[in-house]
Design a protein around this motif. Structure first.
Motif, mmCIF file in Angstrom:
data_model
loop_
_atom_site.group_PDB
_atom_site.id
_atom_site.type_symbol
_atom_site.label_atom_id
_atom_site.label_comp_id
_atom_site.label_asym_id
_atom_site.label_seq_id
_atom_site.Cartn_x
_atom_site.Cartn_y
_atom_site.Cartn_z
ATOM 1 N N ASN A 135 53.519 38.416 28.070
ATOM 2 C CA ASN A 135 54.683 39.202 28.481
ATOM 3 C C ASN A 135 55.540 39.570 27.285
ATOM 4 N N GLU A 136 56.360 40.575 27.553
ATOM 5 C CA GLU A 136 57.498 40.816 26.679
ATOM 6 C C GLU A 136 58.700 40.314 27.477
ATOM 7 N N VAL A 137 59.526 39.490 26.871
ATOM 8 C CA VAL A 137 60.682 38.941 27.595
ATOM 9 C C VAL A 137 61.953 39.480 26.935
ATOM 10 N N VAL A 138 62.666 40.298 27.685
ATOM 11 C CA VAL A 138 63.898 40.870 27.142
ATOM 12 C C VAL A 138 65.074 40.036 27.637
ATOM 13 N N LEU A 139 65.903 39.630 26.692
ATOM 14 C CA LEU A 139 67.064 38.786 27.013
ATOM 15 C C LEU A 139 68.309 39.627 26.786
ATOM 16 N N ASP A 140 68.936 40.004 27.891
ATOM 17 C CA ASP A 140 70.057 40.923 27.797
ATOM 18 C C ASP A 140 71.334 40.214 28.251
ATOM 19 N N ASP A 141 72.078 39.693 27.273
ATOM 20 C CA ASP A 141 73.340 38.996 27.570
ATOM 21 C C ASP A 141 73.119 37.819 28.542
ATOM 22 N N VAL A 142 72.081 37.083 28.316
ATOM 23 C CA VAL A 142 71.764 35.959 29.206
ATOM 24 C C VAL A 142 72.686 34.782 28.871
ATOM 25 N N PHE A 143 73.292 34.212 29.909
ATOM 26 C CA PHE A 143 74.168 33.053 29.683
ATOM 27 C C PHE A 143 73.331 31.774 29.730
ATOM 28 N N VAL A 144 73.462 30.965 28.667
ATOM 29 C CA VAL A 144 72.762 29.673 28.629
ATOM 30 C C VAL A 144 73.832 28.588 28.498
ATOM 31 N N PRO A 145 73.976 27.726 29.500
ATOM 32 C CA PRO A 145 75.043 26.715 29.419
ATOM 33 C C PRO A 145 74.804 25.725 28.270
ATOM 34 N N ASP A 146 75.883 25.120 27.804
ATOM 35 C CA ASP A 146 75.785 24.170 26.685
ATOM 36 C C ASP A 146 74.756 23.079 26.955
ATOM 37 N N ASP A 147 74.663 22.666 28.229
ATOM 38 C CA ASP A 147 73.745 21.546 28.478
ATOM 39 C C ASP A 147 72.277 21.965 28.499
ATOM 40 N N MET A 148 72.012 23.257 28.130
ATOM 41 C CA MET A 148 70.611 23.663 27.981
ATOM 42 C C MET A 148 70.278 23.981 26.511
ATOM 43 N N VAL A 149 71.149 23.543 25.616
ATOM 44 C CA VAL A 149 70.793 23.597 24.183
ATOM 45 C C VAL A 149 69.887 22.402 23.935
ATOM 46 N N LEU A 150 68.770 22.640 23.266
ATOM 47 C CA LEU A 150 67.863 21.526 22.972
ATOM 48 C C LEU A 150 68.146 21.013 21.553
ATOM 49 N N GLY A 151 68.516 19.755 21.479
ATOM 50 C CA GLY A 151 68.734 19.144 20.162
ATOM 51 C C GLY A 151 69.990 19.660 19.491
ATOM 52 N N ARG A 152 69.912 19.738 18.162
ATOM 53 C CA ARG A 152 71.089 20.067 17.371
ATOM 54 C C ARG A 152 71.221 21.580 17.200
ATOM 55 N N VAL A 153 72.441 22.087 17.395
ATOM 56 C CA VAL A 153 72.685 23.501 17.077
ATOM 57 C C VAL A 153 72.490 23.630 15.564
ATOM 58 N N GLY A 154 71.612 24.528 15.160
ATOM 59 C CA GLY A 154 71.295 24.672 13.730
ATOM 60 C C GLY A 154 70.068 23.851 13.317
ATOM 61 N N GLY A 155 69.562 23.053 14.252
ATOM 62 C CA GLY A 155 68.396 22.203 13.910
ATOM 63 C C GLY A 155 67.083 22.785 14.404
ATOM 64 N N GLY A 156 67.113 24.067 14.809
ATOM 65 C CA GLY A 156 65.940 24.676 15.453
ATOM 66 C C GLY A 156 64.690 24.688 14.590
ATOM 67 N N TRP A 157 64.855 24.920 13.299
ATOM 68 C CA TRP A 157 63.676 25.043 12.450
ATOM 69 C C TRP A 157 62.915 23.709 12.371
ATOM 70 N N GLU A 158 63.659 22.618 12.100
ATOM 71 C CA GLU A 158 63.002 21.290 12.014
ATOM 72 C C GLU A 158 62.348 20.953 13.349
ATOM 73 N N GLN A 159 63.056 21.275 14.429
ATOM 74 C CA GLN A 159 62.531 20.931 15.757
ATOM 75 C C GLN A 159 61.248 21.709 16.067
ATOM 76 N N VAL A 160 61.291 23.008 15.786
ATOM 77 C CA VAL A 160 60.143 23.843 16.144
ATOM 78 C C VAL A 160 58.919 23.451 15.298
ATOM 79 N N THR A 161 59.140 23.126 14.037
ATOM 80 C CA THR A 161 57.982 22.777 13.199
ATOM 81 C C THR A 161 57.423 21.398 13.573
ATOM 82 N N SER A 162 58.263 20.553 14.177
ATOM 83 C CA SER A 162 57.751 19.226 14.550
ATOM 84 C C SER A 162 56.827 19.309 15.774
#
Ligand SMILES: Cc1cc2nc3c(=O)[nH]c(=O)nc-3n(C[C@H](O)[C@H](O)[C@H](O)COP(=O)(O)OP(=O)(O)OC[C@H]3O[C@@H](n4cnc5c(N)ncnc54)[C@H](O)[C@@H]3O)c2cc1C
Length: 381
Positions: free
Chosen positions: A219-246
């Motif tokens: 699929n192509e998934v278009v995200l248009d102003d989608v609201f994501v609540p704080d409790d759906m952040v995975l891990g550390r804000v800014g830690g995405g690169w380390e998390q994704v590579t792990s």
């Protein structure tokens, strides 16, 4: 001599013969009941929620996770055996595949206690399906260049961007979305985060991209102003690169990286038996020998994961060799088939599907060029 490619020996636990027999008996009874027809590439193409739920009920999903979250507290090697049996049988495992292989593990490692308690048990029951939201129209191999952006608002984040090649998104509940939460694309690895997007949220548009076969997996998934609540952040804000590579060792090293065309090989050997053309028999022998060596490497990566290490370089090697092998099975069988071994209907169907799915084998999860680069760097070259 110590090398970066060193891996522990994989000693299969004593429970394995019993477990393997149990899975085989289950698969046999499923086939007798006609719940699935063995296929190729079924971890992408075989989306069957009822089958996934039956696996969950038997404790064959989330096998390595703690019991308190619905897991089985079993070893990665036991999981390996269950997974290889399912794939070798061409069973429909696509619905739960990503969630069981990597999303659940990521929530376990980086999630909050509330996220673990809420999100992991439904995955282990085979009821909750997850997609990977990494690639974008202009970001694939160079993943750190993603442009999907989340801006902080009251209580959460507003997400805008486009993901592409998102397998199964149209049938999944959540997508772990790699996005930029600060900085610019020039900052590369800084400022990336992972948001767990509920795919039924307002503003999420999921558009099909059809395969050569006409099937709809991507699929192509278009995200248009989608609201994501704080409790759906995975891990550390800014830690995405380390998390994704792990996640990569889990994503690249498993039996799905060399068993996508196993049913074709099984069927090929089956129809060869009465014909015994020496060239075809030699082909079959060579393919089985190759398969066995790749399996040993993959098993040893599973043993390393059990030991708590992250063997990313070795995992890249499994995927590079394994996916090339999947393609070689098709080519070798196709050539042999031209010598008169293609009269059987199921075989022909498997071969056609395998040929149509093959272009994706060496691309998904990181292309072979990229994997060779990782191995070369790992070797200090
Ligand atoms: C079947 C399938 C399922 C997929 N499912 C998902 C999914 O669920 N979620 C998701 O996020 N993505 C998914 N993908 C996307 C996949 O991860 C990307 O296709 C892959 O990472 C390559 O990115 P790209 O297509 O943008 O190619 P590009 O990165 O543009 O690469 C194009 C070519 O250039 C080569 N290349 C690029 N950079 C280098 C370099 N530095 N050195 C040498 N060669 C280079 C590549 O090897 C490739 O041959 C899927 C892809 C396939 C085929």
């Amino acid at each position: 001599m110590q090398s970066v490619l060193d891996l522990p020996l994989a000693v299969l636990p004593e429970t394995v013969p019993g477990l393997r027999a149990e899975v085989r008996a289950f698969l046999q009874s499923e086939q007798q009941e006609g719940t699935f027809r063995p296929g190729v590439d079924t971890w992408l193409a075989g989306f069957n929620p009822e089958f996934s739920k039956r696996l969950g009920a038997r404790g064959w999903l989330g096998m390595t996770w703690p019991r308190q979250y619905g897991g089985g507290e079993r070893s990665a090697l036991e999981r390996f055996v269950v997974v290889e049996e399912l794939l070798a049988a061409g069973a429909p495992v696509a619905a739960h595949w990503v969630a069981d292989r990597q999303s659940g593990g990521a929530v376990l490692r980086f999630g909050t206690e509330k996220q673990r308690r809420g999100l992991i048990p439904p995955i282990a029951r085979g009821e909750s399906y997850w997609a990977i939201g990494m690639s974008e129209p202009d970001s694939g191999s160079d993943l750190a260049s993603v442009r999907t952006k989340a801006v902080q608002v009251e209580g959460g984040w507003r997400l805008n961007g486009t993901k592409v090649w998102t397998s199964g998104a149209h049938s999944c509940h959540f997508m772990i979305t790699l996005c930029r939460t600060s900085g610019a694309t020039s900052d590369r690895h800084v400022g990336l985060s992972q948001l767990m997007v509920d795919l039924s949220s307002p503003g999420v548009q999921i558009r099909p991209i059809y395969l050569l076969t006409g099937e709809h997996h991507f699929n192509e998934v278009v995200l248009d102003d989608v609201f994501v609540p704080d409790d759906m952040v995975l891990g550390r804000v800014g830690g995405g690169w380390e998390q994704v590579t792990s996640e990569l060792a889990f994503e690249r090293s498993g039996p799905e990286r060399f068993l996508s065309t196993m049913q074709l090989l099984v069927e090929f050997v089956r129809i060869l038996e009465p014909c015994s053309d020496p060239r075809s028999l030699a082909t079959a022998g060579q393919l089985v020998a190759q398969l066995w060596s790749i399996r040993q490497l993959s098993l040893r990566v599973a043993a390393a994961l059990d030991g708590g290490s992250t063997p990313n370089v070795q995992a890249a090697l499994v995927k590079e060799i394994g996916t090339r092998f999947e393609g070689e099975v098709i080519e070798a069988v196709r050539k042999a088939a031209l010598h008169g071994a293609d009269e059987h209907g199921a075989f022909r169907q498997l071969l056609t599907n395998a040929v149509m799915h093959a272009p994706g084998f060496t691309l998904r999860g990181g292309t072979n060029e990229i994997l060779r680069g990782i191995v070369a760097k790992g070797l200090g070259l």
